[in-house]
Enzyme design. Structure first.
Site, short mmCIF file in Angstrom:
data_model
loop_
_atom_site.label_atom_id
_atom_site.label_comp_id
_atom_site.label_asym_id
_atom_site.label_seq_id
_atom_site.Cartn_x
_atom_site.Cartn_y
_atom_site.Cartn_z
N SER A 120 8.06 2.27 -2.96
CA SER A 120 7.85 0.97 -2.86
C SER A 120 6.32 0.44 -2.92
O SER A 120 5.76 -0.49 -3.13
CB SER A 120 8.22 0.58 -1.27
OG SER A 120 7.35 1.20 -0.32
N LYS B 4 2.12 -0.04 3.33
CA LYS B 4 2.31 -1.15 2.54
C LYS B 4 0.71 -1.63 2.36
O LYS B 4 -0.13 -1.09 3.09
CB LYS B 4 2.96 -2.25 3.07
CG LYS B 4 4.53 -1.89 3.57
CD LYS B 4 5.31 -1.90 2.13
CE LYS B 4 6.65 -1.55 2.66
NZ LYS B 4 7.58 -1.22 1.70
#
Length: 275
Positions: A42, A117
């Site tokens: 990701s 993230k």
């Protein structure tokens, strides 16, 4: 009798050494740095599957999320149970605010899993994605083409995940390509992002980040469950107290299914600073 006494003393001293070592390791992991392994794609191409890093837990101060979860065999004690005394008020001890663009490890607000993230939206910001471009408080975060990201279509990491490709579908062993762009956030922070084509998550409503919360996105924009999803498998808004620490540098990296496969190590990523 003397031999038995000596043997018992040796066992006790060994046990004490082990206990002290565990306490020191626990304190190091709780207060200073936490090891983190990248299990998914990701955050490509900033972080690759198989990257290993230490998260700086001093960067934003301490909350219940700073405590480690104990998961050894049948023993499974969540960090919130261990350090509930510093939880519940969405605050931190010796707290400081993160900067937009920081790469942060945090606890998922619903599942409690550790996620990594990039911080996109600060408290009070509005965030919207239009045709794959991020707008923060109505201001576009410009994107500049920066070539392509190439990887082999093969299973990656212990989970055996397959990459997604802009030129897909491609067969096993073929070249898997994604469009690479440089995104610049308000304030001037620039970083690499990947794009594989038009996706539903390329267009979102306008999100207003609540006070005491943050909005995160993965750099691999079309392959990231992040704050663009407020329910389901997404992350939604992340409370301040759920931040664990900042990722600054890759320490070690392996492209193989196991860290023991030394021929798959990536020496060019050892001690690599993160943007």
């Amino acid at each position: 009798m003397a031999e038995k006494s000596g043997a018992l003393h040796s066992i006790v001293e060994t046990a004490k050494t082990i206990v002290f070592a565990l306490l020191i390791a626990g304190a190091f992991r709780t207060i200073l740095f936490q090891p983190f392994y990248i299990p998914s794609g990701s955050m490509k191409d900033t972080l690759l599957i198989g990257d290993f890093l230490f998260v700086n837990k001093m960067a934003y101060g301490y909350s219940y999320a700073s405590c480690p979860t104990v998961n050894i065999g049948p023993v499974n004690i969540d960090a919130q149970a261990i350090c509930s005394w510093v939880g519940g008020d969405n605050d931190r001890l010796f707290g400081s605010q993160p900067d937009r663009g920081d790469i942060i490890v945090f606890r998922h607000p619903r599942t409690g899993e550790d996620y990594i993230k990039r911080l996109i939206g600060l408290p009070g910001d509005t965030v919207q994605v239009r045709d794959g471009v991020v707008f923060i408080n109505g201001e576009e975060a410009p994107q500049e083409p920066n070539g392509s990201f190439h990887e082999v279509m093969e299973r990656q990491g212990p989970q055996g995940l397959l990459p997604s490709c802009a030129n897909g579908p491609v067969g096993m062993g073929a070249d898997c390509r994604s469009e690479r762009l440089i995104e610049t956030l308000p304030g001037g922070t620039s970083h690499s992002i990947l794009n594989i084509g038009d996706q539903p998550q390329d267009n979102t409503p306008v999100y207003t980040v609540p006070a005491g919360h943050y909005f995160f996105m993965g750099d691999n924009r079309d392959n990231s469950a992040d704050s663009r999803w407020l329910t389901g498998g997404g992350v939604g808004f992340v409370p301040y107290e759920n931040l664990i620490g900042r990722a600054d540098r890759v320490i070690f990296s392996s492209a193989g299914r196991s860290l023991l496969q030394f021929w798959t190590w990536r020496p060019d990523r050892f001690f690599k600073a993160l943007d």
